[in-house]
Scaffold this motif. Structure first.
Motif, PDB file in Angstrom:
ATOM      1  N   ASP A  67       0.623   7.472  -3.815  1.00  0.00           N
ATOM      2  CA  ASP A  67      -0.605   7.395  -4.635  1.00  0.00           C
ATOM      3  C   ASP A  67      -0.902   5.953  -5.019  1.00  0.00           C
ATOM      4  O   ASP A  67      -2.072   5.539  -5.058  1.00  0.00           O
ATOM      5  CB  ASP A  67      -0.442   8.247  -5.901  1.00  0.00           C
ATOM      6  N   TYR A  68       0.151   5.208  -5.307  1.00  0.00           N
ATOM      7  CA  TYR A  68       0.029   3.792  -5.654  1.00  0.00           C
ATOM      8  C   TYR A  68      -0.593   3.003  -4.497  1.00  0.00           C
ATOM      9  O   TYR A  68      -1.532   2.226  -4.686  1.00  0.00           O
ATOM     10  CB  TYR A  68       1.416   3.272  -6.009  1.00  0.00           C
ATOM     11  N   ILE A  69      -0.096   3.227  -3.288  1.00  0.00           N
ATOM     12  CA  ILE A  69      -0.621   2.542  -2.103  1.00  0.00           C
ATOM     13  C   ILE A  69      -2.071   2.926  -1.859  1.00  0.00           C
ATOM     14  O   ILE A  69      -2.922   2.074  -1.561  1.00  0.00           O
ATOM     15  CB  ILE A  69       0.244   2.874  -0.866  1.00  0.00           C
ATOM     16  N   MET A  70      -2.369   4.212  -1.986  1.00  0.00           N
ATOM     17  CA  MET A  70      -3.729   4.702  -1.751  1.00  0.00           C
ATOM     18  C   MET A  70      -4.719   4.096  -2.748  1.00  0.00           C
ATOM     19  O   MET A  70      -5.855   3.770  -2.383  1.00  0.00           O
ATOM     20  CB  MET A  70      -3.753   6.228  -1.858  1.00  0.00           C
ATOM     21  N   MET A  71      -4.287   3.916  -3.973  1.00  0.00           N
ATOM     22  CA  MET A  71      -5.150   3.327  -4.995  1.00  0.00           C
ATOM     23  C   MET A  71      -5.592   1.923  -4.589  1.00  0.00           C
ATOM     24  O   MET A  71      -6.764   1.558  -4.722  1.00  0.00           O
ATOM     25  CB  MET A  71      -4.414   3.285  -6.337  1.00  0.00           C
ATOM     26  N   PHE A  72      -4.661   1.141  -4.067  1.00  0.00           N
ATOM     27  CA  PHE A  72      -4.995  -0.211  -3.634  1.00  0.00           C
ATOM     28  C   PHE A  72      -5.828  -0.212  -2.362  1.00  0.00           C
ATOM     29  O   PHE A  72      -6.721  -1.055  -2.209  1.00  0.00           O
ATOM     30  CB  PHE A  72      -3.717  -1.032  -3.433  1.00  0.00           C
ATOM     31  N   GLU A  73      -5.537   0.694  -1.457  1.00  0.00           N
ATOM     32  CA  GLU A  73      -6.316   0.751  -0.223  1.00  0.00           C
ATOM     33  C   GLU A  73      -7.766   1.102  -0.512  1.00  0.00           C
ATOM     34  O   GLU A  73      -8.685   0.600   0.144  1.00  0.00           O
ATOM     35  CB  GLU A  73      -5.692   1.754   0.743  1.00  0.00           C
ATOM     36  N   ASP A  74      -7.983   1.962  -1.498  1.00  0.00           N
ATOM     37  CA  ASP A  74      -9.350   2.304  -1.902  1.00  0.00           C
ATOM     38  C   ASP A  74     -10.076   1.096  -2.495  1.00  0.00           C
ATOM     39  O   ASP A  74     -11.312   1.048  -2.495  1.00  0.00           O
ATOM     40  CB  ASP A  74      -9.333   3.449  -2.926  1.00  0.00           C
ATOM     41  N   SER A  75      -9.295   0.136  -3.000  1.00  0.00           N
ATOM     42  CA  SER A  75      -9.882  -1.070  -3.595  1.00  0.00           C
ATOM     43  C   SER A  75      -9.991  -2.219  -2.596  1.00  0.00           C
ATOM     44  O   SER A  75     -10.356  -3.336  -2.967  1.00  0.00           O
ATOM     45  CB  SER A  75      -9.042  -1.515  -4.795  1.00  0.00           C
ATOM     46  N   GLY A  76      -9.622  -1.957  -1.332  1.00  0.00           N
ATOM     47  CA  GLY A  76      -9.743  -2.980  -0.295  1.00  0.00           C
ATOM     48  C   GLY A  76      -8.498  -3.805  -0.064  1.00  0.00           C
ATOM     49  O   GLY A  76      -8.571  -4.896   0.509  1.00  0.00           O
ATOM     50  N   TRP A  77      -7.328  -3.281  -0.468  1.00  0.00           N
ATOM     51  CA  TRP A  77      -6.072  -3.989  -0.278  1.00  0.00           C
ATOM     52  C   TRP A  77      -5.091  -3.124   0.521  1.00  0.00           C
ATOM     53  O   TRP A  77      -4.778  -2.006   0.128  1.00  0.00           O
ATOM     54  CB  TRP A  77      -5.448  -4.365  -1.615  1.00  0.00           C
ATOM     55  N   LYS A  78      -4.623  -3.647   1.641  1.00  0.00           N
ATOM     56  CA  LYS A  78      -3.720  -2.915   2.527  1.00  0.00           C
ATOM     57  C   LYS A  78      -2.269  -3.248   2.200  1.00  0.00           C
ATOM     58  O   LYS A  78      -1.894  -4.411   2.074  1.00  0.00           O
ATOM     59  CB  LYS A  78      -4.021  -3.289   3.983  1.00  0.00           C
ATOM     60  N   HIS A  79      -1.448  -2.217   2.091  1.00  0.00           N
ATOM     61  CA  HIS A  79      -0.020  -2.394   1.814  1.00  0.00           C
ATOM     62  C   HIS A  79       0.688  -2.828   3.101  1.00  0.00           C
ATOM     63  O   HIS A  79       0.654  -2.125   4.102  1.00  0.00           O
ATOM     64  CB  HIS A  79       0.568  -1.081   1.296  1.00  0.00           C
ATOM     65  N   ILE A  80       1.343  -3.987   3.090  1.00  0.00           N
ATOM     66  CA  ILE A  80       1.981  -4.497   4.304  1.00  0.00           C
ATOM     67  C   ILE A  80       3.483  -4.742   4.143  1.00  0.00           C
ATOM     68  O   ILE A  80       4.153  -5.158   5.085  1.00  0.00           O
ATOM     69  CB  ILE A  80       1.317  -5.818   4.761  1.00  0.00           C
ATOM     70  N   GLY A  81       4.024  -4.487   2.974  1.00  0.00           N
ATOM     71  CA  GLY A  81       5.450  -4.690   2.776  1.00  0.00           C
ATOM     72  C   GLY A  81       5.945  -4.075   1.494  1.00  0.00           C
ATOM     73  O   GLY A  81       5.245  -4.076   0.486  1.00  0.00           O
ATOM     74  N   GLY A  82       7.182  -3.543   1.538  1.00  0.00           N
ATOM     75  CA  GLY A  82       7.772  -2.936   0.345  1.00  0.00           C
ATOM     76  C   GLY A  82       8.001  -1.456   0.518  1.00  0.00           C
ATOM     77  O   GLY A  82       7.278  -0.786   1.261  1.00  0.00           O
ATOM     78  N   THR A  83       9.008  -0.946  -0.168  1.00  0.00           N
ATOM     79  CA  THR A  83       9.307   0.485  -0.185  1.00  0.00           C
ATOM     80  C   THR A  83       9.310   0.958  -1.636  1.00  0.00           C
ATOM     81  O   THR A  83       9.178   0.157  -2.561  1.00  0.00           O
ATOM     82  CB  THR A  83      10.673   0.774   0.446  1.00  0.00           C
ATOM     83  N   LYS A  84       9.503   2.235  -1.828  1.00  0.00           N
ATOM     84  CA  LYS A  84       9.471   2.756  -3.197  1.00  0.00           C
ATOM     85  C   LYS A  84      10.649   2.246  -4.032  1.00  0.00           C
ATOM     86  O   LYS A  84      10.592   2.265  -5.257  1.00  0.00           O
ATOM     87  CB  LYS A  84       9.439   4.280  -3.189  1.00  0.00           C
ATOM     88  N   ASN A  85      11.697   1.750  -3.377  1.00  0.00           N
ATOM     89  CA  ASN A  85      12.866   1.273  -4.099  1.00  0.00           C
ATOM     90  C   ASN A  85      13.077  -0.235  -4.006  1.00  0.00           C
ATOM     91  O   ASN A  85      14.018  -0.763  -4.592  1.00  0.00           O
ATOM     92  CB  ASN A  85      14.129   1.964  -3.564  1.00  0.00           C
ATOM     93  N   SER A  86      12.222  -0.938  -3.273  1.00  0.00           N
ATOM     94  CA  SER A  86      12.462  -2.373  -3.040  1.00  0.00           C
ATOM     95  C   SER A  86      11.967  -3.260  -4.171  1.00  0.00           C
ATOM     96  O   SER A  86      12.405  -4.403  -4.297  1.00  0.00           O
ATOM     97  CB  SER A  86      11.798  -2.801  -1.728  1.00  0.00           C
ATOM     98  N   GLY A  87      11.038  -2.774  -4.975  1.00  0.00           N
ATOM     99  CA  GLY A  87      10.510  -3.602  -6.057  1.00  0.00           C
ATOM    100  C   GLY A  87       9.266  -4.352  -5.644  1.00  0.00           C
ATOM    101  O   GLY A  87       8.148  -3.985  -6.015  1.00  0.00           O
ATOM    102  N   CYS A  88       9.411  -5.417  -4.881  1.00  0.00           N
ATOM    103  CA  CYS A  88       8.271  -6.232  -4.468  1.00  0.00           C
ATOM    104  C   CYS A  88       7.382  -5.463  -3.484  1.00  0.00           C
ATOM    105  O   CYS A  88       7.874  -4.917  -2.497  1.00  0.00           O
ATOM    106  CB  CYS A  88       8.739  -7.532  -3.829  1.00  0.00           C
ATOM    107  N   GLN A  89       6.094  -5.433  -3.786  1.00  0.00           N
ATOM    108  CA  GLN A  89       5.103  -4.755  -2.949  1.00  0.00           C
ATOM    109  C   GLN A  89       4.071  -5.790  -2.501  1.00  0.00           C
ATOM    110  O   GLN A  89       3.496  -6.489  -3.326  1.00  0.00           O
ATOM    111  CB  GLN A  89       4.421  -3.623  -3.730  1.00  0.00           C
ATOM    112  N   TYR A  90       3.859  -5.873  -1.192  1.00  0.00           N
ATOM    113  CA  TYR A  90       2.984  -6.891  -0.610  1.00  0.00           C
ATOM    114  C   TYR A  90       1.677  -6.259  -0.149  1.00  0.00           C
ATOM    115  O   TYR A  90       1.680  -5.247   0.566  1.00  0.00           O
ATOM    116  CB  TYR A  90       3.675  -7.581   0.561  1.00  0.00           C
ATOM    117  N   PHE A  91       0.571  -6.878  -0.558  1.00  0.00           N
ATOM    118  CA  PHE A  91      -0.754  -6.371  -0.206  1.00  0.00           C
ATOM    119  C   PHE A  91      -1.589  -7.472   0.443  1.00  0.00           C
ATOM    120  O   PHE A  91      -1.530  -8.627   0.033  1.00  0.00           O
ATOM    121  CB  PHE A  91      -1.480  -5.845  -1.445  1.00  0.00           C
TER     122      PHE A  91
END
Length: 216
Positions: A67-91
């Motif tokens: 849901d977190y990833i989808m929220m950003f994709e709807d705002s024009g940001w593509k998730h390109i790195g990170g997992t649910k346990n990795s902490g850092c999420q790259y958009f």
């Protein structure tokens, strides 16, 4: 093209470094979640320079992460790195008309450092009882450096000679090192976790102060 770069908790510095590579005609294809490896590829976009932003989030459930990833994709940001346990999420900014940042304001941007700090400090606290148990039970002794022979339990080891000595000595040395210095390893880890946690807390307050200055 793979590049290796190690960052601690300064996400802004990491973003700037990634952006410097992007401005050379590349885009960030992938960031390994558990290493310092960044994989770039030539950008096919000639009139659009991608922007990469980093958030810090940990998720208990896969559904929350999606849901977190989808929220950003709807705002024009593509998730390109990170997992649910990795902490850092790259958009990566995927739409030209999307906002220039993934955060709505400076305050929410600062919160990512608070999440980093809480994570590192909680790990540090979790390791403290282990060191206390090691010390209280005698598994770890502060003065191990001065009594190295006591770390070897093989009967009559120091009376042996020649091949018999070296065979027994080399066989037990890894276990002796674990007995004598594993505690130091935990202490070093606690120190590093605490250092990272306090450093992230510093950046949190710095970002918060910047936010307060903006609103005054």
């Amino acid at each position: 093209m793979k590049k290796y770069k190690l960052f601690s908790v300064n996400l802004k510095k990491e973003e700037n470094w990634i952006q410097s590579i992007i401005e050379q005609g590349y885009r960030l294809k992938r960031k390994s979640p558990w290493s310092a490896c960044y994989e770039f590829e030539p950008s096919e976009e000639k009139n659009f320079i991608p922007i990469v932003r980093i958030d810090y989030r940990l998720f208990k459930k896969r559904e929350e992460f999606e849901d977190y990833i989808m929220m950003f994709e709807d705002s024009g940001w593509k998730h390109i790195g990170g997992t649910k346990n990795s902490g850092c999420q790259y958009f990566e900014k995927s739409k030209k008309d999307a906002s220039e940042d993934i955060f709505s304001d400076q305050s929410s941007k600062a919160e990512r450092y608070k999440r980093i700090s809480n994570n590192w400090l909680s790990i540090m606290i979790a390791y403290l009882p282990i060191v206390i148990v090691f010390i209280s039970t005698g598994i770890f002794k502060i003065d191990s450096f001065f009594h190295l022979k006591e770390l070897y339990y093989t009967p009559g080891l120091w009376e042996l000679s020649g091949f018999s000595f070296w065979r027994a000595f080399l066989f037990e040395t890894p276990f002796a090192l674990m007995r004598g210095f594993s505690g130091w390893l935990f202490i070093a880890m606690i120190f590093l976790y605490g250092l990272f946690g306090l450093k992230a807390l510093y950046w949190y307050h710095k970002e918060k102060k910047l936010n307060d200055n903006i609103h005054h």
